[in-house]
Design a protein around this motif. Sequence first.
Motif, PDB file in Angstrom:
ATOM      1  N   LEU A 153      -4.910  10.595  19.137  1.00  0.00           N
ATOM      2  CA  LEU A 153      -5.250  11.902  19.680  1.00  0.00           C
ATOM      3  C   LEU A 153      -6.616  11.836  20.359  1.00  0.00           C
ATOM      4  N   GLY A 154      -6.646  12.091  21.679  1.00  0.00           N
ATOM      5  CA  GLY A 154      -7.920  12.128  22.395  1.00  0.00           C
ATOM      6  C   GLY A 154      -7.874  11.380  23.706  1.00  0.00           C
ATOM      7  N   GLY A 155      -8.958  11.488  24.459  1.00  0.00           N
ATOM      8  CA  GLY A 155      -9.017  10.872  25.786  1.00  0.00           C
ATOM      9  C   GLY A 155      -8.315  11.738  26.817  1.00  0.00           C
ATOM     10  N   ARG A 156      -8.435  11.306  28.074  1.00  0.00           N
ATOM     11  CA  ARG A 156      -7.798  12.083  29.139  1.00  0.00           C
ATOM     12  C   ARG A 156      -6.292  11.895  29.117  1.00  0.00           C
TER      13      ARG A 156
ATOM     14  N   HIS B 108      -3.352  13.845  24.584  1.00  0.00           N
ATOM     15  CA  HIS B 108      -4.705  13.788  25.154  1.00  0.00           C
ATOM     16  C   HIS B 108      -5.611  14.772  24.419  1.00  0.00           C
ATOM     17  N   GLY B 109      -6.905  14.663  24.652  1.00  0.00           N
ATOM     18  CA  GLY B 109      -7.863  15.419  23.838  1.00  0.00           C
ATOM     19  C   GLY B 109      -8.442  16.637  24.522  1.00  0.00           C
ATOM     20  N   TYR B 110      -7.768  17.155  25.544  1.00  0.00           N
ATOM     21  CA  TYR B 110      -8.308  18.334  26.230  1.00  0.00           C
ATOM     22  C   TYR B 110      -7.376  19.510  25.983  1.00  0.00           C
ATOM     23  N   PHE B 111      -7.696  20.291  24.967  1.00  0.00           N
ATOM     24  CA  PHE B 111      -6.856  21.453  24.644  1.00  0.00           C
ATOM     25  C   PHE B 111      -7.752  22.640  24.298  1.00  0.00           C
TER      26      PHE B 111
ATOM     27  N   ILE C 126      -8.900   9.733  16.200  1.00  0.00           N
ATOM     28  CA  ILE C 126      -9.354  10.887  16.961  1.00  0.00           C
ATOM     29  C   ILE C 126     -10.443  10.431  17.932  1.00  0.00           C
ATOM     30  N   ALA C 127     -10.207  10.604  19.230  1.00  0.00           N
ATOM     31  CA  ALA C 127     -11.157  10.139  20.249  1.00  0.00           C
ATOM     32  C   ALA C 127     -11.667  11.305  21.079  1.00  0.00           C
ATOM     33  N   PHE C 128     -12.624  12.069  20.510  1.00  0.00           N
ATOM     34  CA  PHE C 128     -13.250  13.154  21.274  1.00  0.00           C
ATOM     35  C   PHE C 128     -14.717  12.832  21.569  1.00  0.00           C
ATOM     36  N   GLY C 129     -15.225  11.691  21.074  1.00  0.00           N
ATOM     37  CA  GLY C 129     -16.642  11.363  21.207  1.00  0.00           C
ATOM     38  C   GLY C 129     -17.421  11.937  20.033  1.00  0.00           C
ATOM     39  N   ALA C 130     -18.515  11.213  19.669  1.00  0.00           N
ATOM     40  CA  ALA C 130     -19.354  11.674  18.543  1.00  0.00           C
ATOM     41  C   ALA C 130     -20.365  12.694  19.076  1.00  0.00           C
ATOM     42  N   PRO C 131     -20.740  13.712  18.334  1.00  0.00           N
ATOM     43  CA  PRO C 131     -20.360  14.013  16.955  1.00  0.00           C
ATOM     44  C   PRO C 131     -19.174  14.985  16.858  1.00  0.00           C
ATOM     45  N   ARG C 132     -18.639  15.390  18.018  1.00  0.00           N
ATOM     46  CA  ARG C 132     -17.595  16.426  18.007  1.00  0.00           C
ATOM     47  C   ARG C 132     -16.412  16.003  17.145  1.00  0.00           C
ATOM     48  N   GLN C 133     -15.973  14.729  17.332  1.00  0.00           N
ATOM     49  CA  GLN C 133     -14.786  14.272  16.599  1.00  0.00           C
ATOM     50  C   GLN C 133     -15.015  14.286  15.091  1.00  0.00           C
TER      51      GLN C 133
ATOM     52  N   VAL D 101     -12.933   7.631  16.669  1.00  0.00           N
ATOM     53  CA  VAL D 101     -13.010   6.333  17.351  1.00  0.00           C
ATOM     54  C   VAL D 101     -13.707   6.360  18.717  1.00  0.00           C
ATOM     55  N   GLY D 102     -14.222   7.524  19.145  1.00  0.00           N
ATOM     56  CA  GLY D 102     -14.992   7.568  20.401  1.00  0.00           C
ATOM     57  C   GLY D 102     -14.210   7.064  21.593  1.00  0.00           C
ATOM     58  N   GLY D 103     -14.809   6.112  22.323  1.00  0.00           N
ATOM     59  CA  GLY D 103     -14.200   5.651  23.568  1.00  0.00           C
ATOM     60  C   GLY D 103     -13.120   4.584  23.396  1.00  0.00           C
TER      61      GLY D 103
ATOM     62  N   LEU E  42      -9.881   4.507  22.904  1.00  0.00           N
ATOM     63  CA  LEU E  42      -8.631   4.598  23.670  1.00  0.00           C
ATOM     64  C   LEU E  42      -8.885   4.261  25.147  1.00  0.00           C
ATOM     65  N   ASP E  43     -10.085   4.616  25.638  1.00  0.00           N
ATOM     66  CA  ASP E  43     -10.433   4.280  27.025  1.00  0.00           C
ATOM     67  C   ASP E  43     -10.430   2.772  27.235  1.00  0.00           C
ATOM     68  N   PHE E  44     -10.919   2.031  26.222  1.00  0.00           N
ATOM     69  CA  PHE E  44     -10.931   0.564  26.337  1.00  0.00           C
ATOM     70  C   PHE E  44      -9.516   0.002  26.347  1.00  0.00           C
TER      71      PHE E  44
ATOM     72  N   TYR F  33     -24.113  -3.950  29.079  1.00  0.00           N
ATOM     73  CA  TYR F  33     -22.891  -3.979  29.894  1.00  0.00           C
ATOM     74  C   TYR F  33     -22.347  -2.555  30.079  1.00  0.00           C
ATOM     75  N   ARG F  34     -22.395  -1.772  28.984  1.00  0.00           N
ATOM     76  CA  ARG F  34     -21.924  -0.380  29.052  1.00  0.00           C
ATOM     77  C   ARG F  34     -22.809   0.435  29.990  1.00  0.00           C
ATOM     78  N   PHE F  35     -24.112   0.154  29.929  1.00  0.00           N
ATOM     79  CA  PHE F  35     -25.040   0.862  30.801  1.00  0.00           C
ATOM     80  C   PHE F  35     -24.707   0.563  32.266  1.00  0.00           C
TER      81      PHE F  35
ATOM     82  N   ARG G  11     -29.898   7.340  29.384  1.00  0.00           N
ATOM     83  CA  ARG G  11     -30.688   8.077  28.395  1.00  0.00           C
ATOM     84  C   ARG G  11     -30.362   7.567  26.983  1.00  0.00           C
ATOM     85  N   ARG G  12     -29.046   7.384  26.726  1.00  0.00           N
ATOM     86  CA  ARG G  12     -28.604   6.939  25.410  1.00  0.00           C
ATOM     87  C   ARG G  12     -29.226   5.593  25.057  1.00  0.00           C
ATOM     88  N   TYR G  13     -29.205   4.661  26.035  1.00  0.00           N
ATOM     89  CA  TYR G  13     -29.645   3.309  25.694  1.00  0.00           C
ATOM     90  C   TYR G  13     -31.146   3.117  25.832  1.00  0.00           C
TER      91      TYR G  13
HETATM   92  N1  UDP Z   1     -12.745  13.546  25.082  1.00  0.00           N
HETATM   93  C1  UDP Z   1     -11.639  14.293  24.705  1.00  0.00           C
HETATM   94  N2  UDP Z   1     -11.729  15.644  24.708  1.00  0.00           N
HETATM   95  C2  UDP Z   1     -12.871  16.295  25.045  1.00  0.00           C
HETATM   96  C3  UDP Z   1     -14.010  15.517  25.383  1.00  0.00           C
HETATM   97  C4  UDP Z   1     -13.902  14.138  25.374  1.00  0.00           C
HETATM   98  O1  UDP Z   1     -10.598  13.743  24.405  1.00  0.00           O
HETATM   99  O2  UDP Z   1     -12.889  17.529  25.011  1.00  0.00           O
HETATM  100  C5  UDP Z   1     -12.611  12.086  25.100  1.00  0.00           C
HETATM  101  C6  UDP Z   1     -13.017  11.406  26.368  1.00  0.00           C
HETATM  102  O3  UDP Z   1     -11.972  11.414  27.303  1.00  0.00           O
HETATM  103  C7  UDP Z   1     -13.339  10.001  25.903  1.00  0.00           C
HETATM  104  C8  UDP Z   1     -13.830  10.217  24.492  1.00  0.00           C
HETATM  105  O4  UDP Z   1     -13.490  11.551  24.145  1.00  0.00           O
HETATM  106  O5  UDP Z   1     -12.164   9.237  25.844  1.00  0.00           O
HETATM  107  C9  UDP Z   1     -15.315  10.091  24.345  1.00  0.00           C
HETATM  108  O6  UDP Z   1     -15.693   8.805  24.631  1.00  0.00           O
HETATM  109  P1  UDP Z   1     -17.208   8.349  24.514  1.00  0.00           P
HETATM  110  O7  UDP Z   1     -17.281   7.003  25.093  1.00  0.00           O
HETATM  111  O8  UDP Z   1     -18.116   9.428  25.016  1.00  0.00           O
HETATM  112  O9  UDP Z   1     -17.365   8.338  22.937  1.00  0.00           O
HETATM  113  P2  UDP Z   1     -18.435   7.561  22.077  1.00  0.00           P
HETATM  114  O10 UDP Z   1     -17.787   6.245  21.772  1.00  0.00           O
HETATM  115  O11 UDP Z   1     -19.659   7.451  22.893  1.00  0.00           O
HETATM  116  O12 UDP Z   1     -18.571   8.438  20.863  1.00  0.00           O
END
Ligand code: UDP
Length: 462
Positions: A314-317, A342-345, A367-374, A393-395, A397-399, A420-422, A431-433
């Motif tokens: 659950l999450g990601g575009r 996908h995670g946009y609802f 759950i991939a919504f990004g920290a700290p939301r997830q 799991v943050g990013g 699913l994007d990987f 590399y991410r930067f 800013r993060r790094y």
């Molecule tokens: N995302 C989502 N719903 C939202 C906002 C973000 O599903 O409302 C997804 C976004 O598409 C991306 C992930 O959350 O896949 C956040 O990845 P990011 O690399 O920012 O997470 P990090 O690993 O830095 O916590």
Amino acid sequence: MTEREALLERLADDFSEGGIRHRRRAQFRRTARWQVAIWMAEALHRLGDIVLSSLLFILLSPLFLAVLVLSKLSGGGLQTSPRRGRWATQFGRYEFHFPSDSRLAWLKTFRNWPSLLNVLRGDMSFIGPRAIALDESVGDERTAWKRYNLRPGLRSLWWLRKRANIGYTREIDLDLEYVETSSIRGDFGIAARALPVMLFGGGASMAPPKLKFLGVTINNLTMSEASAQIVAMSMVRPASQIAFVNADCVNIAFSDEAYKSVLAQSQLVLADGIGVRLAGTILNQNVRENINGTDMLPFLCASAEAAGAGMYLLGGRSGIPEAAAEWIVQRYPRLKIAGCRHGYFSAEEEPGVIQAVADSGANIVLIAFGAPRQEKWIAEHKHELGAGAVIGVGGLLDFYSGRISRAPVWIRELGMEWLYRFWQEPRRMWRRYFVGNAVFLYRVVLERIHAKDSSRVGGVTP
Ligand code: UDP
């Protein structure tokens, strides 16, 4: 002459005695050329070893003599320990010996220096699989045959990965990978990466079961321990929450009390990245292994497949979790992907999303919504999802969907994945790094100074 007649004539020529002899000679010449090329590469390698070890030996000889004298004075000296070398032959590895009760035991850092002599003699090379003791096993005959194909090295690929905290696979598997892909260029690469690790890498000193700093507590596990624990959690209820914490997360937790308390209540918090590892080194709490979701996924999938646990993504575009699921299904065909979304609802859609996960019967939910939301979302809803293990799991699913590429392993060995991410997303990541990491390290150093002060105050008691 028709085409058919020409073909017949050519065949007759090819299979005549002269034709066969001609082809045999050509084949022999090809094989001989290959053999000569292999010998030349080996000779070049050996020549490199001889030249480099002699040079180092001459350069380091004053230090060498000094350490030898000191080790003799402390009751030790130059000794050999029996090892297995190329073709499983036995040789003595030279090393300095210091009795452990000696006041000079700190000189143990130089213990392996005399192995340069083994390189000069041809028992060892600079880079290669570790020289193992006589009673160690390297697996079955086929594996051993391959593993003993090369001279053992002073430094191995496994040593490098272990030191970079990304040695997730078994040593023998990495040895075989090395033997199969070994080249002089590759060896230079390993040596170049090993040098900074040798100079600045953390020692294998104290590794407590929990790391505690800047108000965050982290479970200090290895990758295989963590994935086994998650699969075990996935089978029982109530649900467990699992979080990965990197330097950026610790920074967020510093000013976000709600997130900090969610982390404190999580069942498993895992150490992700070079920042946390560096903090561990500074605070004398060594991180056993870098455990991030992206590296963990293959291990988790293998364990979940074996245990028959289903997984929901659950999450990601839109399209991203589906693509990641395809990656998983291709490699772990018996793992049940219970569902994807996908995670946009919207807030109105949320109950439906939660119901869909619960209906899927998944044991593990990523759950991939990004920290700290997830993490906050998981804390609020984990008991409604019906699963046993819910992981932020943050990013990740994007990987795995291929939307963002992962840093090559040599960059990760150097602990430079963040750079590399930067480079991939400079606007979002600078800013993060650059600011975040500096602030993080500043806070860690402050905590270290503070800890020293308070231990001194504590030490004053009569
Ligand atoms: N995302 C989502 N719903 C939202 C906002 C973000 O599903 O409302 C997804 C976004 O598409 C991306 C992930 O959350 O896949 C956040 O990845 P990011 O690399 O920012 O997470 P990090 O690993 O830095 O916590």
